[in-house]
Scaffold this active site. Structure first.
Site, PDB file in Angstrom:
ATOM      1  CB  ILE A 196      32.047  46.122  64.636  1.00  0.00           C
ATOM      2  CG1 ILE A 196      31.880  47.478  63.929  1.00  0.00           C
ATOM      3  CG2 ILE A 196      31.447  45.026  63.776  1.00  0.00           C
ATOM      4  CD1 ILE A 196      32.514  47.538  62.558  1.00  0.00           C
ATOM      5  CG  ASP A 197      27.879  42.660  67.723  1.00  0.00           C
ATOM      6  OD1 ASP A 197      28.117  43.379  68.705  1.00  0.00           O
ATOM      7  OD2 ASP A 197      26.736  42.468  67.272  1.00  0.00           O
ATOM      8  CE  LYS A 198      35.028  35.453  68.149  1.00  0.00           C
ATOM      9  NZ  LYS A 198      34.972  34.274  69.047  1.00  0.00           N
TER      10      LYS A 198
END
Length: 317
Positions: free
Chosen positions: A143-145
């Site tokens: 999952i993106d930051k």
């Protein structure tokens, strides 16, 4: 091949015969990268049904069973760190966590520590999957930051293999909630458009011509119309980098707060500044899969985090 580590079997189907061996094995063993398989083949760690080592990654695959020797995991350079985790579910095979926005998944340039991997190294205390080649938690998806929400990680090789196979088959139920610019009309639909690296900016993903990228499919539906915006649900049939962000931007509905794909159409700028909302409004709200060892059907839900709830309330008509 009795040198420690583990041995896994891979069956090459008749239709895969004639492909490069590294490619055929990568398709049969989605938990192991093709690059790592090349190294294993070149090192004599892959044998055919006759028990002979195959040392050429480009050799033509033959139908039947191959055995792959996975050497003991190499120590990971990253340190275990006592970082609080919101654990939703955990057993001896896997762990599901609710990741906060701002937490990076993997150590990388600019983020050498303080990541989810560092946190899991501490939390799991040695009970980690080593199928990736190093002793680290089995990260099977990312999952993106600055995206929040549910993630699953493998603690055993069996769980890593099983989860990776489900992701490869697109049988994992992954649903995101997002606040986007404008109100989608029609209120539901599907975006089926391949994604690849942008030709003008390698840090961005873009919709590319057929054959140049990977197939990406997003099913979206309107949950609630808001003021010049909307809360939507996106069900991922595939899971590509930045998939929801790029696909919704392609429809003219970029995510509020998206610093990469929403720059050209920033709606509610004053409100976002007032709320100090500096991330894409995206949350992994639902995750469902079959337990890779027990076969139990598992399903988890996560409510919108407080920052997105505050944004939602401010935009309610």
């Amino acid at each position: 091949m009795d040198r420690g580590g583990s041995i896994i079997s891979a069956t090459i189907a008749v239709e895969a015969a004639g492909l490069r061996l590294d490619r055929a094995l990568a398709a049969a063993l989605p938990a192991i990268s093709r690059e790592r398989l090349k190294t294993l083949i070149s090192s004599g760690e892959v044998v055919d049904e006759a028990g002979s080592a195959v040392r050429d990654p480009s050799a033509k695959a033959r139908p039947g069973e191959y055995r792959v020797h996975l050497q003991p995991p190499k120590p990971l350079d990253n340190a275990a760190q006592d970082i609080a985790l919101d654990v939703v579910f955990e057993d001896e095979h896997l762990i599901v966590i609710d990741k906060p926005a701002g937490l990076v998944v993997h150590p990388a340039a600019g983020n050498h520590d303080g990541t989810l991997v560092n946190a899991l190294l501490h939390h799991c205390a040695g009970r980690l999957s080593g199928i990736g080649g190093v002793a680290r938690p089995g990260i099977v998806h990312r999952i993106d930051k600055d995206t929040s929400g549910l993630m699953v990680a493998a603690k055993t090789d069996a769980a890593h293999e099983g989860l990776s196979a489900q992701f490869a088959r697109h049988s994992i139920d992954r649903r995101y909630q997002a606040i986007v610019t404008g109100i989608p009309n029609p209120p539901s639909g599907t975006v089926d458009a391949p994604l690849g690296r942008s030709s003008t900016n390698r840090q961005k993903m873009a919709i590319v011509a057929e054959g140049r990228g990977k197939r990406a499919v997003t099913h979206f539906r309107l949950l609630a119309p808001l003021r010049a915006s909307a809360l939507i649900e996106c069900r991922l049939e595939t899971g590509r980098t930045h998939q929801v962000r790029v696909h919704m931007t392609s429809l003219g509905h970029p995510l509020l707060g998206d610093p990469v794909y929403g720059r050209g159409k920033i709606t509610h700028r004053e409100l976002l500044n007032q709320l100090d909302f500096k991330r894409q409004a995206l949350h992994a709200a639902s995750l469902g899969f079959k337990h890779p060892v027990t076969n139990a059907e598992l399903s988890f839900e996560s409510a919108l985090p407080s920052d997105m709830q505050e944004l939602f309330r401010a935009l309610t008509v």
